[in-house]
Scaffold this motif. Structure first.
Motif, PDB file in Angstrom:
ATOM      1  N   THR A 125       0.876  -1.167  -0.087  1.00 17.33           N
ATOM      2  CA  THR A 125       0.124  -0.011   0.177  1.00 17.33           C
ATOM      3  C   THR A 125       0.782   1.269  -0.169  1.00 17.33           C
ATOM      4  OG1 THR A 125      -1.787  -1.118   1.054  1.00 17.33           O
ATOM      5  CG2 THR A 125      -1.644   1.383   1.137  1.00 17.33           C
ATOM      6  N   LEU A 126       0.517   2.065  -0.908  1.00 15.17           N
ATOM      7  CA  LEU A 126       1.343   3.619  -0.934  1.00 15.17           C
ATOM      8  C   LEU A 126       0.852   4.500  -0.182  1.00 15.17           C
ATOM      9  CD1 LEU A 126       1.994   3.426  -4.918  1.00 15.17           C
ATOM     10  CD2 LEU A 126       3.520   2.874  -3.167  1.00 15.17           C
ATOM     11  N   CYS A 127      -0.528   4.571  -0.136  1.00 21.41           N
ATOM     12  CA  CYS A 127      -1.196   5.919   0.570  1.00 21.41           C
ATOM     13  C   CYS A 127      -2.761   5.598  -0.109  1.00 21.41           C
ATOM     14  CB  CYS A 127      -0.870   7.048  -0.120  1.00 21.41           C
ATOM     15  SG  CYS A 127      -0.915   7.588  -1.687  1.00 21.41           S
ATOM     16  N   TRP A 128      -3.700   6.446   0.632  1.00 18.52           N
ATOM     17  CA  TRP A 128      -4.972   6.614   0.321  1.00 18.52           C
ATOM     18  C   TRP A 128      -5.429   7.900   0.387  1.00 18.52           C
ATOM     19  CZ3 TRP A 128      -3.056   3.790   4.471  1.00 18.52           C
ATOM     20  CH2 TRP A 128      -3.109   4.399   6.114  1.00 18.52           C
ATOM     21  N   ASP A 129      -6.546   8.233  -0.198  1.00 16.87           N
ATOM     22  CA  ASP A 129      -7.220   9.424  -0.059  1.00 16.87           C
ATOM     23  C   ASP A 129      -8.867   9.333   0.416  1.00 16.87           C
ATOM     24  OD1 ASP A 129      -8.704   8.855  -2.265  1.00 16.87           O
ATOM     25  OD2 ASP A 129      -7.440   9.773  -3.808  1.00 16.87           O
ATOM     26  N   GLU A 130      -9.612  10.321   0.251  1.00 17.93           N
ATOM     27  CA  GLU A 130     -10.976  10.211   0.659  1.00 17.93           C
ATOM     28  C   GLU A 130     -11.843   9.123  -0.045  1.00 17.93           C
ATOM     29  OE1 GLU A 130      -9.570  12.932  -0.468  1.00 17.93           O
ATOM     30  OE2 GLU A 130      -9.299  14.151   1.076  1.00 17.93           O
ATOM     31  N   LYS A 131     -11.215   8.839  -1.125  1.00 15.47           N
ATOM     32  CA  LYS A 131     -12.146   7.602  -1.880  1.00 15.47           C
ATOM     33  C   LYS A 131     -11.063   6.248  -2.193  1.00 15.47           C
ATOM     34  CE  LYS A 131     -14.591   6.853  -6.033  1.00 15.47           C
ATOM     35  NZ  LYS A 131     -14.973   7.542  -7.346  1.00 15.47           N
ATOM     36  N   TRP A 132     -10.226   6.584  -2.589  1.00 13.57           N
ATOM     37  CA  TRP A 132      -8.966   5.425  -3.155  1.00 13.57           C
ATOM     38  C   TRP A 132      -8.047   4.881  -2.389  1.00 13.57           C
ATOM     39  CZ3 TRP A 132     -11.454   3.394  -7.324  1.00 13.57           C
ATOM     40  CH2 TRP A 132     -12.104   4.168  -8.018  1.00 13.57           C
ATOM     41  N   ILE A 133      -7.694   3.662  -2.535  1.00 17.27           N
ATOM     42  CA  ILE A 133      -6.501   3.046  -1.844  1.00 17.27           C
ATOM     43  C   ILE A 133      -5.478   2.851  -2.921  1.00 17.27           C
ATOM     44  CG2 ILE A 133      -5.285   1.329  -0.484  1.00 17.27           C
ATOM     45  CD1 ILE A 133      -8.054   0.917   0.865  1.00 17.27           C
ATOM     46  N   TYR A 134      -4.351   3.461  -3.035  1.00 19.23           N
ATOM     47  CA  TYR A 134      -3.328   3.161  -3.873  1.00 19.23           C
ATOM     48  C   TYR A 134      -2.285   2.129  -3.678  1.00 19.23           C
ATOM     49  CZ  TYR A 134      -5.413   7.603  -5.430  1.00 19.23           C
ATOM     50  OH  TYR A 134      -6.500   8.894  -5.750  1.00 19.23           O
ATOM     51  N   LEU A 135      -2.062   1.402  -4.462  1.00 16.38           N
ATOM     52  CA  LEU A 135      -1.332   0.237  -4.402  1.00 16.38           C
ATOM     53  C   LEU A 135      -0.173   0.097  -5.282  1.00 16.38           C
ATOM     54  CD1 LEU A 135      -3.986  -2.649  -3.452  1.00 16.38           C
ATOM     55  CD2 LEU A 135      -2.699  -1.082  -2.066  1.00 16.38           C
ATOM     56  N   GLU A 136       1.077  -0.517  -5.160  1.00 10.08           N
ATOM     57  CA  GLU A 136       2.080  -1.047  -6.115  1.00 10.08           C
ATOM     58  C   GLU A 136       2.271  -2.446  -5.980  1.00 10.08           C
ATOM     59  OE1 GLU A 136       6.161   1.393  -6.963  1.00 10.08           O
ATOM     60  OE2 GLU A 136       6.454  -0.548  -5.323  1.00 10.08           O
ATOM     61  N   GLN A 137       2.151  -2.991  -7.298  1.00 12.29           N
ATOM     62  CA  GLN A 137       2.575  -4.259  -7.285  1.00 12.29           C
ATOM     63  C   GLN A 137       3.558  -4.648  -8.523  1.00 12.29           C
ATOM     64  OE1 GLN A 137      -2.028  -5.544  -7.626  1.00 12.29           O
ATOM     65  NE2 GLN A 137      -1.069  -7.283  -6.281  1.00 12.29           N
ATOM     66  N   SER A 138       4.455  -5.496  -7.836  1.00  8.28           N
ATOM     67  CA  SER A 138       5.819  -5.750  -8.828  1.00  8.28           C
ATOM     68  C   SER A 138       6.018  -7.185  -8.998  1.00  8.28           C
ATOM     69  CB  SER A 138       6.987  -4.790  -8.610  1.00  8.28           C
ATOM     70  OG  SER A 138       7.364  -4.936  -6.999  1.00  8.28           O
ATOM     71  N   LEU A 145      13.489  -6.978 -12.106  1.00  8.30           N
ATOM     72  CA  LEU A 145      12.222  -6.426 -12.403  1.00  8.30           C
ATOM     73  C   LEU A 145      11.572  -6.908 -13.712  1.00  8.30           C
ATOM     74  CD1 LEU A 145      10.094  -4.803 -10.910  1.00  8.30           C
ATOM     75  CD2 LEU A 145      10.885  -2.808 -12.139  1.00  8.30           C
ATOM     76  N   ALA A 146      10.445  -7.593 -13.751  1.00  8.97           N
ATOM     77  CA  ALA A 146       9.846  -7.995 -14.692  1.00  8.97           C
ATOM     78  C   ALA A 146       8.794  -6.867 -15.157  1.00  8.97           C
ATOM     79  CB  ALA A 146       9.067  -9.609 -14.530  1.00  8.97           C
ATOM     80  N   ALA A 147       8.036  -6.693 -14.195  1.00 10.93           N
ATOM     81  CA  ALA A 147       6.744  -5.696 -14.451  1.00 10.93           C
ATOM     82  C   ALA A 147       6.360  -4.923 -13.087  1.00 10.93           C
ATOM     83  CB  ALA A 147       5.906  -6.394 -14.944  1.00 10.93           C
ATOM     84  N   VAL A 148       5.990  -4.014 -13.315  1.00  6.76           N
ATOM     85  CA  VAL A 148       5.771  -2.932 -12.141  1.00  6.76           C
ATOM     86  C   VAL A 148       4.344  -1.983 -12.414  1.00  6.76           C
ATOM     87  CG1 VAL A 148       6.784  -0.639 -12.668  1.00  6.76           C
ATOM     88  CG2 VAL A 148       6.213  -1.188 -10.325  1.00  6.76           C
ATOM     89  N   ALA A 149       3.294  -2.309 -11.340  1.00 10.45           N
ATOM     90  CA  ALA A 149       1.934  -1.727 -11.747  1.00 10.45           C
ATOM     91  C   ALA A 149       1.715  -0.714 -10.532  1.00 10.45           C
ATOM     92  CB  ALA A 149       0.911  -2.721 -11.865  1.00 10.45           C
ATOM     93  N   TRP A 150       0.801   0.102 -10.941  1.00 14.45           N
ATOM     94  CA  TRP A 150      -0.009   1.083  -9.905  1.00 14.45           C
ATOM     95  C   TRP A 150      -1.502   0.622  -9.879  1.00 14.45           C
ATOM     96  CZ3 TRP A 150       2.006   6.603 -10.827  1.00 14.45           C
ATOM     97  CH2 TRP A 150       3.246   6.844 -10.146  1.00 14.45           C
ATOM     98  N   VAL A 151      -2.131   0.430  -8.969  1.00 10.12           N
ATOM     99  CA  VAL A 151      -3.689   0.100  -8.628  1.00 10.12           C
ATOM    100  C   VAL A 151      -4.221   0.994  -7.715  1.00 10.12           C
ATOM    101  CG1 VAL A 151      -5.198  -1.740  -8.270  1.00 10.12           C
ATOM    102  CG2 VAL A 151      -2.898  -2.536  -9.220  1.00 10.12           C
TER     103      VAL A 151
END
Length: 199
Positions: A125-138, A145-151
Protein backbone atom coordinates in the motif's frame (compact mmCIF):
# COMPACT_ATOMS: atom_id res chain seq x y z
CA UNK A 1 -12.64 -8.87 -10.90
CA UNK A 2 -11.74 -12.51 -11.25
CA UNK A 3 -12.43 -14.96 -14.06
CA UNK A 4 -13.16 -18.61 -14.62
CA UNK A 5 -14.48 -19.55 -18.03
CA UNK A 6 -15.51 -22.75 -19.78
CA UNK A 7 -16.12 -22.23 -23.49
CA UNK A 8 -17.85 -24.73 -25.79
CA UNK A 9 -17.32 -24.41 -29.53
CA UNK A 10 -19.39 -26.37 -32.08
CA UNK A 11 -17.41 -27.52 -35.15
CA UNK A 12 -18.89 -29.85 -37.80
CA UNK A 13 -21.34 -31.31 -35.32
CA UNK A 14 -18.74 -31.91 -32.63
CA UNK A 15 -18.48 -30.11 -29.32
CA UNK A 16 -14.91 -29.07 -28.60
CA UNK A 17 -14.50 -27.99 -25.01
CA UNK A 18 -11.80 -25.49 -24.18
CA UNK A 19 -11.26 -24.85 -20.51
CA UNK A 20 -9.70 -21.56 -19.50
CA UNK A 21 -7.97 -22.57 -16.30
CA UNK A 22 -8.28 -19.35 -14.38
CA UNK A 23 -8.18 -20.84 -10.91
CA UNK A 24 -8.10 -17.65 -8.84
CA UNK A 25 -11.85 -17.16 -8.58
CA UNK A 26 -12.94 -20.64 -7.70
CA UNK A 27 -9.92 -22.20 -5.99
CA UNK A 28 -7.11 -19.98 -4.76
CA UNK A 29 -9.05 -17.07 -3.31
CA UNK A 30 -11.76 -19.18 -1.60
CA UNK A 31 -9.06 -21.46 -0.18
CA UNK A 32 -7.22 -18.41 1.12
CA UNK A 33 -10.39 -17.21 2.87
CA UNK A 34 -10.85 -20.65 4.44
CA UNK A 35 -7.21 -20.79 5.52
CA UNK A 36 -7.57 -17.45 7.28
CA UNK A 37 -10.19 -18.97 9.54
CA UNK A 38 -8.09 -22.06 10.30
CA UNK A 39 -4.45 -20.96 10.15
CA UNK A 40 -4.09 -17.22 9.46
CA UNK A 41 -1.14 -15.83 7.55
CA UNK A 42 1.58 -14.10 9.59
CA UNK A 43 0.34 -10.59 10.33
CA UNK A 44 1.89 -7.63 8.53
CA UNK A 45 1.37 -3.90 8.91
CA UNK A 46 -0.68 -1.70 6.61
CA UNK A 47 2.41 -0.41 4.79
CA UNK A 48 4.41 -3.65 4.90
CA UNK A 49 5.21 -5.36 1.61
CA UNK A 50 3.54 -8.72 1.03
CA UNK A 51 5.46 -11.25 -1.08
CA UNK A 52 4.22 -14.37 -2.89
CA UNK A 53 6.34 -16.84 -4.82
CA UNK A 54 4.72 -18.05 -8.03
CA UNK A 55 5.60 -19.81 -11.29
CA UNK A 56 4.56 -19.52 -14.95
CA UNK A 57 2.62 -22.67 -15.84
CA UNK A 58 1.57 -23.87 -19.33
CA UNK A 59 -1.95 -22.49 -18.84
CA UNK A 60 -0.47 -19.02 -18.17
CA UNK A 61 1.38 -18.48 -21.45
CA UNK A 62 0.57 -16.96 -24.84
CA UNK A 63 1.97 -17.75 -28.28
CA UNK A 64 5.31 -16.23 -27.27
CA UNK A 65 5.59 -18.80 -24.48
CA UNK A 66 5.68 -16.21 -21.74
CA UNK A 67 3.24 -14.98 -19.11
CA UNK A 68 0.14 -13.67 -20.86
CA UNK A 69 -0.79 -10.03 -20.24
CA UNK A 70 -4.14 -10.99 -18.73
CA UNK A 71 -2.38 -13.37 -16.33
CA UNK A 72 -0.45 -10.48 -14.83
CA UNK A 73 -3.76 -8.94 -13.82
CA UNK A 74 -5.05 -12.26 -12.50
CA UNK A 75 -1.92 -12.72 -10.39
CA UNK A 76 -2.29 -9.17 -9.13
CA UNK A 77 -5.89 -9.86 -8.07
CA UNK A 78 -4.66 -12.72 -5.92
CA UNK A 79 -1.73 -10.65 -4.62
CA UNK A 80 -4.04 -7.93 -3.33
CA UNK A 81 -6.33 -10.43 -1.60
CA UNK A 82 -3.29 -12.15 -0.08
CA UNK A 83 -1.99 -8.84 1.26
CA UNK A 84 -5.39 -7.97 2.75
CA UNK A 85 -5.50 -11.39 4.41
CA UNK A 86 -2.07 -10.76 5.92
CA UNK A 87 -2.80 -7.23 7.18
CA UNK A 88 -6.21 -8.18 8.60
CA UNK A 89 -8.44 -6.15 6.29
CA UNK A 90 -9.85 -9.20 4.50
CA UNK A 91 -11.47 -10.56 7.66
CA UNK A 92 -13.39 -7.31 8.21
CA UNK A 93 -14.32 -7.03 4.52
CA UNK A 94 -15.74 -10.57 4.40
CA UNK A 95 -17.61 -10.10 7.66
CA UNK A 96 -19.16 -6.83 6.45
CA UNK A 97 -19.72 -8.20 2.92
CA UNK A 98 -17.79 -5.37 1.33
CA UNK A 99 -17.00 -5.74 -2.35
CA UNK A 100 -13.42 -4.92 -3.45
CA UNK A 101 -13.38 -2.94 -6.70
CA UNK A 102 -10.54 -1.75 -8.91
CA UNK A 103 -10.79 1.71 -10.45
CA UNK A 104 -7.65 1.71 -12.57
CA UNK A 105 -4.51 -0.32 -13.26
CA UNK A 106 -1.37 0.92 -14.98
CA UNK A 107 1.26 -1.72 -15.82
CA UNK A 108 4.77 -1.19 -17.17
CA UNK A 109 6.55 -4.27 -18.54
CA UNK A 110 10.34 -4.57 -18.52
CA UNK A 111 11.19 -8.25 -18.97
CA UNK A 112 9.14 -11.28 -19.97
CA UNK A 113 8.44 -14.18 -17.63
CA UNK A 114 8.97 -17.33 -19.65
CA UNK A 115 7.34 -20.74 -19.30
CA UNK A 116 8.14 -22.37 -15.92
CA UNK A 117 9.98 -19.29 -14.70
CA UNK A 118 9.74 -18.69 -10.96
CA UNK A 119 8.89 -15.17 -9.87
CA UNK A 120 7.91 -13.17 -6.83
CA UNK A 121 4.90 -10.88 -6.70
CA UNK A 122 5.28 -8.01 -4.26
CA UNK A 123 2.30 -5.92 -3.16
CA UNK A 124 2.29 -2.86 -0.92
CA UNK A 125 0.00 0.00 0.00
CA UNK A 126 1.35 3.41 -0.98
CA UNK A 127 -1.28 5.76 0.43
CA UNK A 128 -4.98 6.61 0.35
CA UNK A 129 -7.28 9.60 -0.01
CA UNK A 130 -10.99 10.17 0.67
CA UNK A 131 -12.01 7.54 -1.91
CA UNK A 132 -9.14 5.42 -3.21
CA UNK A 133 -6.45 3.17 -1.81
CA UNK A 134 -3.29 3.28 -3.98
CA UNK A 135 -1.14 0.17 -4.31
CA UNK A 136 2.07 -0.83 -6.03
CA UNK A 137 2.53 -4.38 -7.35
CA UNK A 138 5.74 -5.64 -8.92
CA UNK A 139 6.96 -8.88 -10.48
CA UNK A 140 10.54 -10.00 -9.86
CA UNK A 141 12.42 -12.93 -11.39
CA UNK A 142 15.99 -14.13 -10.83
CA UNK A 143 17.19 -11.66 -13.47
CA UNK A 144 15.43 -8.66 -11.95
CA UNK A 145 12.28 -6.58 -12.30
CA UNK A 146 9.81 -7.97 -14.84
CA UNK A 147 6.88 -5.57 -14.43
CA UNK A 148 5.54 -2.94 -12.07
CA UNK A 149 1.99 -1.64 -11.69
CA UNK A 150 -0.02 0.99 -9.89
CA UNK A 151 -3.53 0.07 -8.80
CA UNK A 152 -6.24 2.17 -7.22
CA UNK A 153 -9.12 0.41 -5.57
CA UNK A 154 -11.87 0.75 -3.02
CA UNK A 155 -14.40 -1.22 -1.00
CA UNK A 156 -18.13 -0.82 -1.52
CA UNK A 157 -21.08 -1.84 0.61
CA UNK A 158 -24.78 -1.70 -0.21
CA UNK A 159 -24.78 1.84 1.16
CA UNK A 160 -21.88 3.02 -1.00
CA UNK A 161 -18.11 3.37 -0.95
CA UNK A 162 -16.28 2.80 2.34
CA UNK A 163 -13.83 5.61 3.22
CA UNK A 164 -10.29 4.16 3.21
CA UNK A 165 -9.43 5.71 6.58
CA UNK A 166 -12.37 3.88 8.13
CA UNK A 167 -10.98 0.61 6.77
CA UNK A 168 -7.45 1.25 7.97
CA UNK A 169 -8.71 2.19 11.44
CA UNK A 170 -10.13 -1.33 11.80
CA UNK A 171 -6.64 -2.87 11.73
CA UNK A 172 -4.43 0.04 12.76
CA UNK A 173 -6.42 2.75 14.58
CA UNK A 174 -5.22 6.28 13.98
CA UNK A 175 -2.70 5.43 11.27
CA UNK A 176 -2.54 8.28 8.77
CA UNK A 177 -1.76 8.07 5.10
CA UNK A 178 1.34 9.69 3.64
CA UNK A 179 0.52 12.48 1.20
CA UNK A 180 -0.54 11.27 -2.23
CA UNK A 181 2.52 11.79 -4.40
CA UNK A 182 2.53 14.18 -7.32
CA UNK A 183 2.93 11.24 -9.71
CA UNK A 184 -0.08 9.40 -8.30
CA UNK A 185 -2.17 12.57 -8.27
CA UNK A 186 -1.29 13.19 -11.92
CA UNK A 187 -2.13 9.57 -12.81
CA UNK A 188 -5.44 9.89 -10.98
CA UNK A 189 -6.25 13.02 -12.95
CA UNK A 190 -5.41 11.26 -16.22
CA UNK A 191 -7.84 8.44 -15.41
CA UNK A 192 -10.57 11.02 -14.80
CA UNK A 193 -9.83 12.72 -18.13
CA UNK A 194 -10.03 9.40 -19.96
CA UNK A 195 -13.48 8.75 -18.57
CA UNK A 196 -14.67 12.25 -19.42
CA UNK A 197 -13.38 11.88 -22.97
CA UNK A 198 -15.52 8.82 -23.73
CA UNK A 199 -19.19 9.41 -24.51
Amino acid sequence: MYSGVKRIVIRKGRAVTTVMAHINSFIRIPLLAVRQRIRPLPRIGVFDEDRIRMRVWPNDIDFNFHLNNSRYLSCMDYGRIHMMAANGILTHAVRARWMPLVGSVDVTYRRSLDLLAAFELRTRTLCWDEKWIYLEQSFHSKVGLAAVAWVKGLFRSKEGNIPPQEIVDLVSPGMASPPVSESLARWNEITKQRLQGVS
